[in-house]
Motif scaffolding. Structure first.
Motif, short mmCIF file in Angstrom:
data_model
loop_
_atom_site.label_atom_id
_atom_site.label_comp_id
_atom_site.label_asym_id
_atom_site.label_seq_id
_atom_site.Cartn_x
_atom_site.Cartn_y
_atom_site.Cartn_z
N GLN A 37 73.97 -61.75 23.69
CA GLN A 37 75.20 -61.00 23.89
C GLN A 37 76.39 -61.95 23.91
O GLN A 37 76.23 -63.16 24.08
CB GLN A 37 75.14 -60.21 25.22
N ALA A 38 77.58 -61.38 23.71
CA ALA A 38 78.79 -62.20 23.80
C ALA A 38 79.01 -62.63 25.24
O ALA A 38 78.72 -61.89 26.19
CB ALA A 38 79.99 -61.41 23.30
N TRP A 39 79.51 -63.84 25.39
CA TRP A 39 79.82 -64.40 26.72
C TRP A 39 81.15 -65.11 26.59
O TRP A 39 81.19 -66.31 26.31
CB TRP A 39 78.71 -65.36 27.13
N GLY A 40 82.24 -64.34 26.74
CA GLY A 40 83.55 -64.88 26.43
C GLY A 40 83.60 -65.24 24.96
O GLY A 40 83.23 -64.45 24.10
N SER A 41 84.01 -66.45 24.63
CA SER A 41 84.03 -66.91 23.25
C SER A 41 82.71 -67.55 22.83
O SER A 41 82.56 -68.01 21.70
CB SER A 41 85.17 -67.92 23.05
N PRO A 96 71.74 -85.96 39.65
CA PRO A 96 73.16 -85.64 39.88
C PRO A 96 73.76 -84.71 38.83
O PRO A 96 74.57 -83.84 39.17
CB PRO A 96 73.83 -87.02 39.86
N GLU A 97 73.40 -84.88 37.54
CA GLU A 97 73.96 -84.02 36.50
C GLU A 97 73.51 -82.58 36.69
O GLU A 97 74.28 -81.64 36.45
CB GLU A 97 73.55 -84.52 35.12
N HIS A 98 72.28 -82.39 37.12
CA HIS A 98 71.76 -81.05 37.42
C HIS A 98 72.56 -80.45 38.57
O HIS A 98 72.99 -79.29 38.52
CB HIS A 98 70.28 -81.16 37.79
N ILE A 99 72.82 -81.25 39.60
CA ILE A 99 73.55 -80.77 40.78
C ILE A 99 75.00 -80.46 40.43
O ILE A 99 75.60 -79.51 40.95
CB ILE A 99 73.46 -81.82 41.91
N ALA A 100 75.58 -81.25 39.51
CA ALA A 100 76.97 -81.02 39.11
C ALA A 100 77.16 -79.66 38.44
O ALA A 100 78.27 -79.13 38.40
CB ALA A 100 77.43 -82.13 38.16
N LEU A 101 76.08 -79.08 37.96
CA LEU A 101 76.13 -77.77 37.30
C LEU A 101 75.62 -76.67 38.22
O LEU A 101 75.16 -75.64 37.76
CB LEU A 101 75.28 -77.81 36.03
N LYS A 102 75.75 -76.87 39.52
CA LYS A 102 75.14 -75.95 40.50
C LYS A 102 75.64 -74.52 40.38
O LYS A 102 74.94 -73.58 40.78
CB LYS A 102 75.40 -76.47 41.92
N ASP A 103 76.85 -74.32 39.84
CA ASP A 103 77.38 -72.95 39.70
C ASP A 103 76.86 -72.26 38.44
O ASP A 103 77.06 -71.05 38.27
CB ASP A 103 78.90 -72.98 39.67
N TRP A 104 76.17 -73.01 37.58
CA TRP A 104 75.73 -72.46 36.31
C TRP A 104 74.31 -71.91 36.45
O TRP A 104 73.32 -72.55 36.12
CB TRP A 104 75.80 -73.52 35.21
N PHE A 105 74.22 -70.68 36.95
CA PHE A 105 72.95 -69.97 37.08
C PHE A 105 73.25 -68.49 37.12
O PHE A 105 74.37 -68.07 37.45
CB PHE A 105 72.19 -70.42 38.33
N LYS A 106 72.27 -67.67 36.76
CA LYS A 106 72.46 -66.22 36.68
C LYS A 106 73.81 -65.91 36.03
O LYS A 106 74.72 -65.38 36.64
CB LYS A 106 72.33 -65.59 38.06
N LEU A 107 73.89 -66.25 34.75
CA LEU A 107 75.16 -66.38 34.05
C LEU A 107 75.70 -65.07 33.44
O LEU A 107 76.84 -65.02 33.01
CB LEU A 107 75.00 -67.40 32.93
N GLN A 108 74.90 -64.04 33.43
CA GLN A 108 75.26 -62.86 32.66
C GLN A 108 76.63 -62.29 33.03
O GLN A 108 77.39 -61.86 32.16
CB GLN A 108 74.19 -61.78 32.84
N ALA A 109 76.96 -62.30 34.29
CA ALA A 109 78.23 -61.69 34.73
C ALA A 109 79.30 -62.73 35.08
O ALA A 109 80.27 -62.41 35.76
CB ALA A 109 77.97 -60.80 35.94
N LYS A 110 79.13 -63.95 34.59
CA LYS A 110 80.03 -65.02 35.04
C LYS A 110 80.94 -65.57 33.94
O LYS A 110 81.54 -66.64 34.12
CB LYS A 110 79.20 -66.18 35.63
N SER A 111 81.10 -64.87 32.83
CA SER A 111 81.91 -65.42 31.75
C SER A 111 83.37 -65.58 32.15
O SER A 111 84.06 -66.45 31.62
CB SER A 111 81.81 -64.52 30.51
N SER A 112 83.84 -64.76 33.09
CA SER A 112 85.24 -64.87 33.53
C SER A 112 85.40 -65.88 34.67
O SER A 112 86.53 -66.25 35.01
CB SER A 112 85.76 -63.50 33.98
N GLN A 113 84.30 -66.31 35.25
CA GLN A 113 84.36 -67.24 36.38
C GLN A 113 84.15 -68.69 35.97
O GLN A 113 84.63 -69.61 36.64
CB GLN A 113 83.30 -66.87 37.42
N LEU A 114 83.42 -68.91 34.89
CA LEU A 114 83.03 -70.25 34.49
C LEU A 114 83.64 -70.59 33.13
O LEU A 114 83.74 -69.74 32.25
CB LEU A 114 81.50 -70.36 34.41
N ASP A 115 84.01 -71.85 32.96
CA ASP A 115 84.62 -72.31 31.72
C ASP A 115 83.63 -73.21 30.98
O ASP A 115 83.35 -74.33 31.41
CB ASP A 115 85.90 -73.09 32.03
N PHE A 116 83.09 -72.70 29.85
CA PHE A 116 82.09 -73.47 29.13
C PHE A 116 82.67 -74.73 28.50
O PHE A 116 81.94 -75.68 28.20
CB PHE A 116 81.42 -72.61 28.06
#
Length: 450
Positions: A258-262, A354-374
């Motif tokens: 599905q589309a996720w922002g751009s 550390p790189e895994h931890i730095a992406l801690k907000d990147w999970f269960k992404l379906q509804a987060k296209s407006s919250q996260l900047d790819f």
């Protein structure tokens, strides 16, 4: 006139026809003929039809009642083909159509039509250079794959292997045609089951012994894929020797996009079991965000560890199965191309890195296209050392892998891993390949040993 032979054994009574409009169906205005003794056919072509010959597929419909001069009367219909050649074809040039040429065309159709199931007509192919180049590239790729799988050169694939008494090609051809018939029947079953499918493929083959889970020598496998408006589903199974029964499922996978922002969001669910002594299936779920920027395809994948095993792999694919809360690896992919050389880069991180931890907000992404900047993730991937000759710049990591595929001339693929292993696979002039290994980062190459 175009001449050649229909070869399984030699097939007498099959219909050879030229698919000028590219719809994979024999139309009344398309030239056709019947094969005769020793599989020989002569297809009469008008001047305009001969002009189309290099850009159109020659098909063979083998009906029930045709005669295979080796095995007798055909009891199950099947189809064979030879791909467009995209180069001038002399009037006296022989075009043999066999299970081997069919295997090539089937794979090219699978790859080219994965996103667009409609191949172009003769006229469109002559006018569309980019499509021609894509098909030529795929033909070259598939030919290489077939040569590697069956250890046959391109010349032997197109030869009359019965006349030349090439027993290896003949034996392989028997396996291929057996698989073609079973694959065709299963494909028809899938069409009835999924009438909304945009494309369906089904491949049945006997393993040749690369020792992977899906290529054990002598074992029959079926791989199938169905593309639907909601995504795709793949299946890999082991079949009985007569191909009538599924002995066990190896892998079942579905992906929804599905589309996720751009960007794109792809959710993949898999049930797999490669263990012969365990009956239940492991369930795996991952989310992937994918976006192209400046000619590079960037992908972030988030794996989820699902502790629950299932007796039925279909249970692993249910959309009602929520994403588990426990996150496994996160990994980066980058794909790019420079001229005729394509590159792949993969870098994986475990939860404690550390790189895994730095992406801690990147999970269960379906509804987060407006919250996260790819774009922030793209910057991280771009700075990780994605170029083939760059050092990996993010540590620690779980693993990394890089591959270059150079199609400037004969294909040369170089692969390297974080373990220090390097391999180079070079295509030889007869289409076969040679694999070498290097222990000094590609400076010298030699035998890979046992």
């Amino acid at each position: 006139m175009q001449a050649g032979k229909v070869i399984d054994g030699y097939v007498n009574g099959a219909t050879v026809w030229l698919d000028i409009n590219g719809n994979h169906l024999k139309d009344a205005d398309e030239p056709s003929t019947l094969s005769k003794a020793a599989g020989a056919y002569q297809l009469e072509l008008s001047e305009s039809q001969r002009d189309c010959l290099p850009y159109a597929t020659l098909y063979v419909d083998v009906p029930v009642g045709a005669v295979d001069e080796d095995s007798g009367v055909v009891k199950e219909a099947y189809q064979m083909a030879i791909a467009p050649r995209f180069q001038p074809i002399k009037i006296d040039q022989v075009l043999n159509i066999s299970p081997l040429t069919t295997a090539i065309w089937d794979q090219v159709r699978t790859r080219i039509t994965a996103n667009d199931p409609k191949l172009s007509s003769c006229d469109q192919l002559r006018q569309n250079q980019s499509l021609r180049e894509a098909m030529i590239y795929e033909l070259k790729t598939v030919m290489g794959d077939l040569v590697r799988r069956h250890n046959l050169s391109e010349a032997r694939i197109h030869d009359d292997f019965i006349k030349s008494k090439d027993t290896q090609s003949y034996t392989v051809a028997q396996d291929i045609v057996k698989g073609l018939k079973a694959g065709y029947a299963y494909k028809q079953k899938l069409h009835a089951q999924y009438p909304d499918a945009s494309y369906i493929r089904a491949e049945v083959y006997r393993g040749r012994g690369s020792n992977s889970y899906s290529d054990v020598a002598g074992v029959w496998y079926r791989n199938s894929s169905v593309w639907r408006p909601t995504g795709y589903q793949n299946e890999s199974v082991v079949l009985s020797e007569d191909l009538s029964k599924t002995l066990r499922v190896l892998n079942l996978r579905s992906q929804a996009e599905q589309a996720w922002g751009s960007a794109k969001l792809k959710i993949t669910r898999t049930g797999y079991n490669f263990e012969t002594n365990v009956s239940s299936f492991r369930c795996v779920i991952d989310e992937a965000i994918e976006q192209v920027k400046d000619g590079v395809t960037y992908v972030l994948v988030v794996d989820y560890t699902d502790p629950k095993r299932e007796d039925d792999p279909l249970a692993c694919l249910q959309e009602s199965r929520a994403l588990p809360s426990e996150i496994g690896q996160r990994h980066y992919y980058a794909y790019y191309r420079v001229g005729q050389v394509s590159f792949t880069n993969n870098l994986r991180f475990d939860p404690q890195h550390p790189e895994h931890i730095a992406l801690k907000d990147w999970f269960k992404l379906q509804a987060k296209s407006s919250q996260l900047d790819f774009n922030s993730v793209i910057s991280r991937i771009a700075g990780s050392g994605i170029r083939f000759d760059e050092e990996v710049k993010i540590t620690p990591f779980s693993s990394w892998y890089k591959r270059s595929t150079d199609d400037t001339g004969l294909r040369v693929t170089v692969e390297k891993w974080d373990t220090g292993s390097w391999t180079r696979t070079s295509t030889l002039t007869d289409g076969t390949s040679r694999t070498e290994c290097s222990a000094d980062r590609g400076k010298t190459w030699g035998s890979c040993g046992g």
